[in-house]
Write a protein that holds these residues in place. Sequence first.
Motif, PDB file in Angstrom:
ATOM      1  N   GLY B  82       5.073 -15.861 -13.354  1.00  0.00           N
ATOM      2  CA  GLY B  82       6.176 -16.766 -13.176  1.00  0.00           C
ATOM      3  C   GLY B  82       7.316 -16.052 -14.036  1.00  0.00           C
ATOM      4  N   ILE B  83       6.760 -15.356 -14.923  1.00  0.00           N
ATOM      5  CA  ILE B  83       7.860 -14.632 -16.033  1.00  0.00           C
ATOM      6  C   ILE B  83       8.897 -15.713 -16.472  1.00  0.00           C
ATOM      7  CG2 ILE B  83       8.981 -12.534 -16.816  1.00  0.00           C
ATOM      8  CD1 ILE B  83       6.291 -11.988 -15.549  1.00  0.00           C
ATOM      9  N   TYR B  84       8.557 -16.784 -16.953  1.00  0.00           N
ATOM     10  CA  TYR B  84       9.280 -17.909 -17.502  1.00  0.00           C
ATOM     11  C   TYR B  84      10.295 -18.615 -16.622  1.00  0.00           C
ATOM     12  CZ  TYR B  84       7.005 -15.996 -21.580  1.00  0.00           C
ATOM     13  OH  TYR B  84       6.094 -15.309 -22.371  1.00  0.00           O
ATOM     14  N   LEU B  85      10.539 -18.303 -15.266  1.00  0.00           N
ATOM     15  CA  LEU B  85      11.248 -18.953 -14.303  1.00  0.00           C
ATOM     16  C   LEU B  85      10.536 -20.352 -13.590  1.00  0.00           C
ATOM     17  CD1 LEU B  85      13.327 -16.559 -12.515  1.00  0.00           C
ATOM     18  CD2 LEU B  85      13.730 -17.563 -14.854  1.00  0.00           C
ATOM     19  N   ASN B  86       9.231 -20.509 -14.435  1.00  0.00           N
ATOM     20  CA  ASN B  86       8.489 -21.663 -13.917  1.00  0.00           C
ATOM     21  C   ASN B  86       9.025 -23.124 -14.209  1.00  0.00           C
ATOM     22  OD1 ASN B  86       6.498 -19.143 -14.907  1.00  0.00           O
ATOM     23  ND2 ASN B  86       5.365 -20.142 -13.149  1.00  0.00           N
ATOM     24  N   ASP B  87       8.832 -24.034 -13.118  1.00  0.00           N
ATOM     25  CA  ASP B  87       8.889 -25.249 -13.592  1.00  0.00           C
ATOM     26  C   ASP B  87       7.537 -25.646 -14.159  1.00  0.00           C
ATOM     27  OD1 ASP B  87       8.644 -28.158 -13.709  1.00  0.00           O
ATOM     28  OD2 ASP B  87      10.031 -28.632 -12.450  1.00  0.00           O
ATOM     29  N   GLN B  88       7.558 -25.515 -15.205  1.00  0.00           N
ATOM     30  CA  GLN B  88       5.890 -25.823 -15.851  1.00  0.00           C
ATOM     31  C   GLN B  88       5.368 -27.032 -15.905  1.00  0.00           C
ATOM     32  OE1 GLN B  88       5.701 -23.880 -20.008  1.00  0.00           O
ATOM     33  NE2 GLN B  88       7.412 -22.275 -19.487  1.00  0.00           N
ATOM     34  N   ASN B  89       6.124 -27.866 -15.758  1.00  0.00           N
ATOM     35  CA  ASN B  89       5.805 -29.158 -15.428  1.00  0.00           C
ATOM     36  C   ASN B  89       5.060 -29.418 -14.022  1.00  0.00           C
ATOM     37  OD1 ASN B  89       6.552 -30.322 -17.689  1.00  0.00           O
ATOM     38  ND2 ASN B  89       8.801 -31.121 -16.963  1.00  0.00           N
ATOM     39  N   LEU B  90       5.650 -28.811 -13.232  1.00  0.00           N
ATOM     40  CA  LEU B  90       5.073 -28.730 -11.768  1.00  0.00           C
ATOM     41  C   LEU B  90       3.804 -27.927 -11.475  1.00  0.00           C
ATOM     42  CD1 LEU B  90       5.393 -29.735  -8.832  1.00  0.00           C
ATOM     43  CD2 LEU B  90       7.152 -28.276  -8.394  1.00  0.00           C
ATOM     44  N   LEU B  91       3.938 -26.766 -12.362  1.00  0.00           N
ATOM     45  CA  LEU B  91       2.839 -25.711 -12.359  1.00  0.00           C
ATOM     46  C   LEU B  91       1.503 -26.599 -12.927  1.00  0.00           C
ATOM     47  CD1 LEU B  91       1.671 -22.814 -12.031  1.00  0.00           C
ATOM     48  CD2 LEU B  91       2.737 -22.506 -14.558  1.00  0.00           C
ATOM     49  N   TYR B  92       1.771 -27.129 -14.189  1.00  0.00           N
ATOM     50  CA  TYR B  92       0.723 -28.265 -14.461  1.00  0.00           C
ATOM     51  C   TYR B  92       0.189 -29.040 -13.576  1.00  0.00           C
ATOM     52  CZ  TYR B  92       0.021 -26.915 -19.547  1.00  0.00           C
ATOM     53  OH  TYR B  92      -0.553 -26.138 -20.563  1.00  0.00           O
ATOM     54  N   ALA B  93       1.094 -29.602 -12.977  1.00  0.00           N
ATOM     55  CA  ALA B  93       0.451 -30.686 -11.805  1.00  0.00           C
ATOM     56  C   ALA B  93       0.011 -30.036 -10.650  1.00  0.00           C
ATOM     57  CB  ALA B  93       1.896 -31.346 -11.378  1.00  0.00           C
ATOM     58  N   MET B  94       0.450 -28.869 -10.214  1.00  0.00           N
ATOM     59  CA  MET B  94      -0.238 -28.260  -9.068  1.00  0.00           C
ATOM     60  C   MET B  94      -1.881 -28.113  -9.708  1.00  0.00           C
ATOM     61  SD  MET B  94       1.547 -27.329  -6.179  1.00  0.00           S
ATOM     62  CE  MET B  94       2.857 -27.820  -5.651  1.00  0.00           C
ATOM     63  N   ALA B 376       6.007 -21.459  -9.025  1.00  0.00           N
ATOM     64  CA  ALA B 376       5.701 -20.182  -9.047  1.00  0.00           C
ATOM     65  C   ALA B 376       6.692 -19.177  -9.833  1.00  0.00           C
ATOM     66  CB  ALA B 376       5.601 -19.714  -7.731  1.00  0.00           C
ATOM     67  N   GLY B 377       7.845 -19.487 -10.279  1.00  0.00           N
ATOM     68  CA  GLY B 377       8.672 -18.674 -11.096  1.00  0.00           C
ATOM     69  C   GLY B 377       9.175 -17.511 -10.247  1.00  0.00           C
ATOM     70  N   ALA B 378       9.087 -16.711 -10.971  1.00  0.00           N
ATOM     71  CA  ALA B 378       9.522 -15.217 -10.437  1.00  0.00           C
ATOM     72  C   ALA B 378       8.654 -14.454  -9.620  1.00  0.00           C
ATOM     73  CB  ALA B 378       9.984 -14.406 -11.652  1.00  0.00           C
ATOM     74  N   ALA B 379       8.121 -15.227  -8.722  1.00  0.00           N
ATOM     75  CA  ALA B 379       6.916 -14.603  -7.985  1.00  0.00           C
ATOM     76  C   ALA B 379       7.240 -14.666  -6.493  1.00  0.00           C
ATOM     77  CB  ALA B 379       5.624 -15.330  -7.974  1.00  0.00           C
ATOM     78  N   GLU B 380       6.939 -13.662  -5.588  1.00  0.00           N
ATOM     79  CA  GLU B 380       6.949 -13.689  -4.303  1.00  0.00           C
ATOM     80  C   GLU B 380       6.122 -14.836  -3.781  1.00  0.00           C
ATOM     81  OE1 GLU B 380       4.735 -12.328  -5.494  1.00  0.00           O
ATOM     82  OE2 GLU B 380       3.282 -12.180  -3.983  1.00  0.00           O
TER      83      GLU B 380
END
Lengths: 73, 586
Positions: B82-94, B376-380
Motif C-alpha cells: 500500500g506504500i502508506y496510502l492505506n486507510d490503515q484502520n480499514l486494513l486492520y478491519a479487513m 489497499a493503498g497504492a496497489a492495483e
Amino acid sequence: MSANIEINTEECTGCETCVEACFVDVLRWDDSEEKPVVAYERDCVWCFTCEINCPAQCITVKPDMPGQPVHPY
Amino acid sequence: MTETERDPEAFDTDVLIIGGGFGGLAAAIRIKELSPETGVLLVDKQTIGWGGKANKGAGVLWILAPGDDIDAFVDFHVKNIGIYLNDQNLLYAMARESYGAAQKLADWGVNVMKTPEGDLDVNRLPFGWSLAAADLDMMQPLKANAEKLGVRLLDKTQVVDLLKQDGRVTGAVGFNLLDGGFAVFNSKATILANGDCDFGVMRMWANACGDGIAAAYNAGAEMRNAEFGNFYDVINKGTGIPIVFGYNCLYNAQGENISSKYIQGPQPDIPVSIILGMEKEVLEGRGPIYIDMAQFAKSSEGGAGIFRWDRPHFKTLFGHEFDKAKQYGPPPAERIEVSLGFTGELSAVRVDCEMKTTLPGLWAIGDTSYAGSAWAGAAEAPPGRLRGSGLMNALIAALLAAPSVAAYSKETSRTLPDERETAELEEKIFAPLNRKRGYSARDAIRSIQEVVVPVKYNMRRSRERLEEALSKVAAVRERMPELHAEDPHGLVKCHEASCIALCAEIGFRAALARTESRGWHYREDYPLQDDENWLKWIIIKKMQDKMVVTTEPVPVEGYKIKPGRTAAAPDPVVDHKDNFTDSSMF
C-alpha cells in the motif's frame, strides 16, 4: 473475442439452463420454439459455462483464440 | 420504440442492491439476517447466480488465519504494497474480519474447503497471510439463501443512473434487456455492487465496465485512488489466458532469464518492474518473451497452491478451458510465448469504513470501491498484490455495509421520484435507440482499449503520454451523444462504452496528477517516491459538469505505521525523526 456456438436442438431438452448461465446475453430463449437461440454470437467470451452446464450436452463452443485483441507494446 | 410507447415499470424497496454478484448477494443475505423486515431488491444486468466475477476466477480467499500475525501483516502491507496510502484502520478491519467472513460463507452453504476436523483448510503463504478456498459453484447457494430470506431478484435489467433528491440518493433508473422497458427504482438506501471497470478487455470480466462507478460519479460521488486502475498480468499470447504467478519464469528470445533481471527478491505478486522489463525487452528487439512451463509448474507448487484443494467445479471449469486451449490454441510446448494482459480493475468509488460513499443514501461494495476504500493503498486493486483479496474484499465489504444500510433504511422515508428528472433520464438512456445511425459502441470501446492497454500510456506513464491519452479519450467521449443501438442488447453496449470512456478519463487524470512513482503507479518523468509531497490521496469529483481533481492528505499521523525518510525527499528542515519506523525499507 468471439466464438462459434452450435446447439443441437434435436438433443436439447428445453431446460433453459444455458440461457440463464450465459452472463453476456449471447443466448436468448425462443418462446415459440421453446429452444435457446444464439442471438449475439460475436459477444461470446467462451467461458464455456453453457457448454459445461448443459444437461443434454448438446452445446459446442468453438473459441476464437487468442482472447486479447489490443497489443500492449 | 419511442418514448411514448414505453411503459415504465416502478419498483419500490427499502434497499436497492445494484449488481447480483458475490458482494451483492452477500450484502442482501446479511441485511436480511440482521433485519428480516427490511425489503431488499437485488438487480443485475444479466442473471443472478451466474453473473459477476467471483465464479470465474481461482476461488481463493485471502485470510489472516489463527497463527498469522495481524500486526506484522499490516506492517508488511503498508510498507511494501500500500506504500502508506492505506486507510490503515480499514486494513486492520479487513484483516480482523477475514477468517470469520470465510467461515460465514461456509455457513451460507458455500463449499469452502475444510479439514476433516471442520476448520478452514488454509494454505499459509510466505509473506505472513493465508489462503482459504471455495468451489466455483458458490453463486448458487448464495442465490438460494437470498431467495429463502425473501430477497427479491430482478435479472436482465441494466441500471444506468442514480436518482437524487436534496443531495440524497433515492433510487435509480435503467432498462430491461429483454423488452426494452424503462425501470424506475425507488429506495431508501442503495448499494452499488456492480463491479469495477475492466474496459471490456479480458473476456471473463466482460461485464465489468464501470457501470456503478459511472453512476456514482455522475451523481456527484467522490472517486479516490483511480490512478491504480491499471492492472496487467502475464498471459499466454496464443490463447489470451492469464498465467498467474508466471512472471517468475520469463525468458527473452536470447534465452536470458528476464525474471531475475528485473525482479529483486521475493514478491507477493507480480511487480511493476517485470511489466516495464517485458516492454523494454520487446522494444529493444529481444522479444518475444517466453515462459518456461517446466519451471513454472515447479514454482507454482509452492505458490498460491490453488490446485491443492479438491474442488470439483473448479476442476471442471479449468479442465474444460485447458482442453479447449489444446484444441483451438497453439500446441503445448516447453516454452510458450507470453504477452501482457491488461485487465484494468479501476475500482475508485470512495467509501468509508462502513462502505458509505460521499453521497447520503449510497453505499458501494466489492470491486466498485476496492481502491476507493483505500485499504489497499497504492496497489492495483483487485487483486491488490494480495491474491484472494477480490473475493474477501467483496464479502467483508458486504458484512461491514449491512448494519449501517439496515439502520439507515429504518430511519429514512422513501421519497417519490421527481417526474421531470425521471423523464429527462429516460430520454437520455434510450436516445441511442432513437437514432437511425451513429457511432458504434464497439468502435468506441475499441478506441478506448487502444489507449488504456498499451504499457506506454498506462504503466510507463509520463506527462506527455498521459496528455496524449487524455486527448484520445476526449475524442471518444465527445462522440458519446452520437451512439447508436439497434436493440436493448446494443443499448447495453452503448452505456458500457460510455462508462468505459468515463473511467478511462478518471484513471488518466488521477495518473497525471500524481507527480511521483508509488506502488503500482509509475511515472517515467517522476521515477521516485516522494513522501514529502505525495502522502496524499487524489480525489476526483464531478462539479458543474467538470471533472475536478484535488488532493487530500493521508492521515498518517493517526495511523500505527508511519513513513520514514524516502530517497526522493530533500534533507528535512524540520526534525521528523519521530516519524521514522524503519528507514531500511527505503
